[in-house]
Motif scaffolding. Structure first.
Motif, PDB file in Angstrom:
ATOM      1  N   ALA A  21       0.834  -1.199   0.000  1.00 32.22           N
ATOM      2  CA  ALA A  21       0.000   0.000   0.000  1.00 32.22           C
ATOM      3  C   ALA A  21       0.873   1.255   0.000  1.00 32.22           C
ATOM      4  O   ALA A  21       0.583   2.221  -0.721  1.00 32.22           O
ATOM      5  N   TYR A  22       1.949   1.236   0.779  1.00 34.59           N
ATOM      6  CA  TYR A  22       2.882   2.364   0.790  1.00 34.59           C
ATOM      7  C   TYR A  22       3.543   2.529  -0.576  1.00 34.59           C
ATOM      8  O   TYR A  22       3.688   3.639  -1.073  1.00 34.59           O
ATOM      9  N   LEU A  23       3.928   1.401  -1.188  1.00 35.25           N
ATOM     10  CA  LEU A  23       4.538   1.449  -2.510  1.00 35.25           C
ATOM     11  C   LEU A  23       3.563   2.003  -3.549  1.00 35.25           C
ATOM     12  O   LEU A  23       3.954   2.766  -4.430  1.00 35.25           O
ATOM     13  N   SER A  24       2.289   1.655  -3.426  1.00 32.84           N
ATOM     14  CA  SER A  24       1.303   2.145  -4.402  1.00 32.84           C
ATOM     15  C   SER A  24       1.087   3.648  -4.278  1.00 32.84           C
ATOM     16  O   SER A  24       0.710   4.294  -5.255  1.00 32.84           O
ATOM     17  N   ILE A  25       1.325   4.197  -3.102  1.00 32.81           N
ATOM     18  CA  ILE A  25       1.202   5.642  -2.926  1.00 32.81           C
ATOM     19  C   ILE A  25       2.414   6.359  -3.516  1.00 32.81           C
ATOM     20  O   ILE A  25       2.291   7.395  -4.156  1.00 32.81           O
ATOM     21  N   LEU A  76      12.258 -14.260  -6.443  1.00 38.00           N
ATOM     22  CA  LEU A  76      12.851 -13.852  -7.713  1.00 38.00           C
ATOM     23  C   LEU A  76      11.879 -13.013  -8.542  1.00 38.00           C
ATOM     24  O   LEU A  76      12.285 -12.015  -9.159  1.00 38.00           O
ATOM     25  N   LEU A  77      10.615 -13.406  -8.558  1.00 34.55           N
ATOM     26  CA  LEU A  77       9.610 -12.646  -9.301  1.00 34.55           C
ATOM     27  C   LEU A  77       9.500 -11.228  -8.761  1.00 34.55           C
ATOM     28  O   LEU A  77       9.501 -10.253  -9.521  1.00 34.55           O
ATOM     29  N   MET A  78       9.435 -11.093  -7.439  1.00 41.33           N
ATOM     30  CA  MET A  78       9.338  -9.756  -6.857  1.00 41.33           C
ATOM     31  C   MET A  78      10.606  -8.948  -7.097  1.00 41.33           C
ATOM     32  O   MET A  78      10.537  -7.748  -7.367  1.00 41.33           O
ATOM     33  N   ALA A  79      11.771  -9.584  -7.027  1.00 37.59           N
ATOM     34  CA  ALA A  79      13.030  -8.864  -7.251  1.00 37.59           C
ATOM     35  C   ALA A  79      13.144  -8.383  -8.691  1.00 37.59           C
ATOM     36  O   ALA A  79      13.565  -7.241  -8.946  1.00 37.59           O
ATOM     37  N   PHE A  80      12.767  -9.233  -9.658  1.00 36.68           N
ATOM     38  CA  PHE A  80      12.840  -8.821 -11.061  1.00 36.68           C
ATOM     39  C   PHE A  80      11.871  -7.683 -11.353  1.00 36.68           C
ATOM     40  O   PHE A  80      12.209  -6.736 -12.071  1.00 36.68           O
ATOM     41  N   ILE A  81      10.666  -7.761 -10.811  1.00 35.89           N
ATOM     42  CA  ILE A  81       9.693  -6.687 -11.033  1.00 35.89           C
ATOM     43  C   ILE A  81      10.172  -5.401 -10.374  1.00 35.89           C
ATOM     44  O   ILE A  81      10.042  -4.317 -10.941  1.00 35.89           O
ATOM     45  N   TRP A  82      10.741  -5.510  -9.190  1.00 35.14           N
ATOM     46  CA  TRP A  82      11.257  -4.331  -8.494  1.00 35.14           C
ATOM     47  C   TRP A  82      12.343  -3.663  -9.333  1.00 35.14           C
ATOM     48  O   TRP A  82      12.342  -2.445  -9.523  1.00 35.14           O
ATOM     49  N   ARG A  83      13.268  -4.445  -9.859  1.00 36.74           N
ATOM     50  CA  ARG A  83      14.364  -3.876 -10.642  1.00 36.74           C
ATOM     51  C   ARG A  83      13.892  -3.299 -11.968  1.00 36.74           C
ATOM     52  O   ARG A  83      14.463  -2.338 -12.472  1.00 36.74           O
ATOM     53  N   PHE A  85      10.581  -2.134 -12.802  1.00 34.84           N
ATOM     54  CA  PHE A  85       9.539  -1.121 -12.808  1.00 34.84           C
ATOM     55  C   PHE A  85       9.700  -0.017 -11.753  1.00 34.84           C
ATOM     56  O   PHE A  85       9.145   1.062 -11.932  1.00 34.84           O
ATOM     57  N   VAL A  86      10.384  -0.280 -10.657  1.00 35.23           N
ATOM     58  CA  VAL A  86      10.522   0.747  -9.619  1.00 35.23           C
ATOM     59  C   VAL A  86      11.710   1.631  -9.988  1.00 35.23           C
ATOM     60  O   VAL A  86      12.792   1.117 -10.298  1.00 35.23           O
ATOM     61  N   PRO A  87      11.531   2.958 -10.004  1.00 30.24           N
ATOM     62  CA  PRO A  87      12.630   3.849 -10.402  1.00 30.24           C
ATOM     63  C   PRO A  87      13.830   3.720  -9.467  1.00 30.24           C
ATOM     64  O   PRO A  87      13.689   3.428  -8.274  1.00 30.24           O
TER      65      PRO A  87
END
Length: 92
Positions: A21-25, A76-83, A85-87
């Motif tokens: 939720a914090y990340l979505s904000i 691994l899925l969360m780490a790849f998505i983090w790298r 899509f997250v600036p």
């Protein structure tokens, strides 16, 4: 013992929901990135539950397999998505 495990898993789930939720904000991600992040988190929790229950039932091989098959792909899925899509400038 198993009740304590599921209580701790509930705490981890709640902290994960608040973190997402914090990340979505703070960051706007596409819908498919959210699907991957939520799916990876649920895979991780499922693997922890599988492993904990297996260790409580005295079947450690099944617990280790649950960690390898469910937790590792979720992380691994969360780490790849983090790298992807997250600036890079994002910080907590």
């Amino acid at each position: 013992m198993e009740l304590l495990e599921f209580f701790i898993m509930g705490i981890i789930f709640t902290v994960g929901v608040f973190a997402m939720a914090y990340l979505s904000i703070k960051v706007t991600l596409p819908w498919y990135a959210w699907v991957g992040m939520i799916g990876g988190g649920l895979l991780f929790l499922f693997g922890i539950g599988w492993a904990g229950s297996s260790f409580v039932e005295d079947i450690p091989q099944s617990g280790a397999l649950g960690l390898a098959v469910f937790c590792m792909p979720g992380l691994l899925l969360m780490a790849f998505i983090w790298r992807k899509f997250v600036p890079k400038s994002f910080s907590f």
